[in-house]
Scaffold this active site. Structure first.
Site, PDB file in Angstrom:
ATOM      1  N   GLU A   1       0.839  -1.207   0.000  1.00 28.31           N
ATOM      2  CA  GLU A   1       0.000   0.000   0.000  1.00 28.31           C
ATOM      3  C   GLU A   1       0.869   1.251   0.000  1.00 28.31           C
ATOM      4  O   GLU A   1       1.897   1.301   0.683  1.00 28.31           O
ATOM      5  CB  GLU A   1      -0.855  -0.036   1.269  1.00 28.31           C
ATOM      6  CG  GLU A   1      -1.716   1.149   1.556  1.00 28.31           C
ATOM      7  CD  GLU A   1      -2.517   0.978   2.864  1.00 28.31           C
ATOM      8  OE1 GLU A   1      -2.315  -0.034   3.572  1.00 28.31           O
ATOM      9  OE2 GLU A   1      -3.345   1.860   3.159  1.00 28.31           O
TER      10      GLU A   1
ATOM     11  N   CYS B   1      -5.451  -3.148   2.177  1.00 28.24           N
ATOM     12  CA  CYS B   1      -5.220  -3.415   3.596  1.00 28.24           C
ATOM     13  C   CYS B   1      -6.501  -3.574   4.429  1.00 28.24           C
ATOM     14  O   CYS B   1      -7.179  -4.583   4.311  1.00 28.24           O
ATOM     15  CB  CYS B   1      -4.321  -2.337   4.187  1.00 28.24           C
ATOM     16  SG  CYS B   1      -3.569  -2.861   5.741  1.00 28.24           S
TER      17      CYS B   1
ATOM     18  N   LYS C   1      -9.138   3.246  -1.710  1.00 26.31           N
ATOM     19  CA  LYS C   1      -9.429   2.584  -0.428  1.00 26.31           C
ATOM     20  C   LYS C   1     -10.753   3.101   0.139  1.00 26.31           C
ATOM     21  O   LYS C   1     -10.937   4.316   0.309  1.00 26.31           O
ATOM     22  CB  LYS C   1      -8.294   2.853   0.562  1.00 26.31           C
ATOM     23  CG  LYS C   1      -8.360   2.038   1.850  1.00 26.31           C
ATOM     24  CD  LYS C   1      -7.086   2.269   2.656  1.00 26.31           C
ATOM     25  CE  LYS C   1      -6.998   1.378   3.889  1.00 26.31           C
ATOM     26  NZ  LYS C   1      -5.715   1.614   4.656  1.00 26.31           N
TER      27      LYS C   1
HETATM   28  N1  LIG Z   1      -5.264  -4.440  10.593  1.00 26.98           N
HETATM   29  C1  LIG Z   1      -5.520  -3.090  11.022  1.00 26.98           C
HETATM   30  C2  LIG Z   1      -4.488  -2.133  10.440  1.00 26.98           C
HETATM   31  C3  LIG Z   1      -4.829  -1.700   9.031  1.00 26.98           C
HETATM   32  C4  LIG Z   1      -3.776  -0.737   8.530  1.00 26.98           C
HETATM   33  C5  LIG Z   1      -4.051  -0.224   7.123  1.00 26.98           C
HETATM   34  N2  LIG Z   1      -3.018   0.242   6.411  1.00 26.98           N
HETATM   35  O1  LIG Z   1      -5.184  -0.220   6.641  1.00 26.98           O
END
Ligand SMILES: NCCCCC(N)=O
Length: 264
Positions: free
Chosen positions: A41, A146, A112
């Protein structure tokens, strides 16, 4: 289709250096037979960089970075999914990923939709109701970023749309190792698709990333798994395995959507 995951420490605020190492890894992945390379990401800029830096670095989906990644993809003959901060034409900053094919054509862009805490909310607007389903070498691919993958509705939505694989550039940090170890594998199994999870390793400011990138298969097996070091990992997506698994595990056909409506 063979795919490669690039698990790497972030190089925050160094897009030129990130492009340079992307070129090197793309060349290596192509040499080893991969048709697609997936980065973490916000790969081009770093993730934990703050609003001022994002505002200064963000580019449109068809900007100079897209052209530079397209040139790498074309030169090495490999498709690339990369994360970057996107500046929308109508204004707004988004945490985005883009797929560029092996000819350098931009295939699709995703913003996102589920922002994580103040870290994301302080830098980005949330993406809207746009979950592209992209095609590469006969494979139908979905994109998530993510935290998105931790919401079952997101992967289920892509699976119901026909995704064979969901590609997830990631910046998952400690103490959320469970997501790497268990959750993404369950998402692949419960949705009968492959799930490629490309995470950072190392640290970025106060954040310590988990690493543990993986490619999970629809039958619950791990087709690739990384430790906590910089790694270029490979996985072969197999159509026969996908079809055999979907014949045995029929969650998508057995759903009773009419019973779930109140949950929406
Ligand atoms: N698993 C929770 C943290 C998510 C971090 C992100 N970059 O979305």
């Amino acid at each position: 289709m063979r795919i490669a995951l690039y698990q790497c420490p972030p190089l925050p605020l160094e897009p030129a250096a990130n492009l340079e190492r992307l070129g090197l890894r793309a060349a290596e992945a192509a040499r080893r037979g991969a048709a697609l390379l997936v980065t973490p990401e916000m790969y081009l800029s770093g993730y934990n960089i703050g609003l001022e830096a994002v505002d200064g670095l963000a580019q449109p989906a068809d900007g100079a970075w897209a052209e530079a990644v397209a040139a790498i993809a074309r030169e090495q003959g490999i498709a690339i999914v990369y994360g970057y901060p996107e500046r929308a034409a109508q204004g707004g900053l988004f945490n985005s990923v883009q797929l560029v094919d092996a000819t350098g054509q931009r295939v699709g862009n995703y913003r996102k939709t589920h922002l994580f805490g103040e870290l994301d909310h302080g830098m980005f607007s949330a993406g809207g109701d746009e979950y592209p389903l992209l095609e590469l070498d006969g494979w139908k691919l979905g994109l998530l970023i993510c935290y998105d993958v931790e919401f079952p509705e997101n992967v289920r939505r892509l699976a119901l749309a026909g995704a064979d694989a969901v590609l997830v550039p990631t910046a998952n940090m400690e103490p959320f190792d469970f997501v790497c170890d268990v959750l993404v594998r369950a998402r692949a199994f419960e949705n009968q698709c492959y799930l490629a999870y490309a995470n950072y390793c190392g640290a970025e400011g106060e954040i310590r990333y988990c690493g543990l990138s993986s490619v999970s298969a629809p039958d619950g097996s791990l087709t690739a798994v990384c430790g906590r070091e910089e790694t270029l990992a490979f996985a072969d997506l197999r159509r026969d395995l996908l079809e055999k698994s979907r014949a045995a595990v029929t969650y998508l056909q057995d759903r009773r959507a009419e019973l779930y409506r109140p949950l929406v």
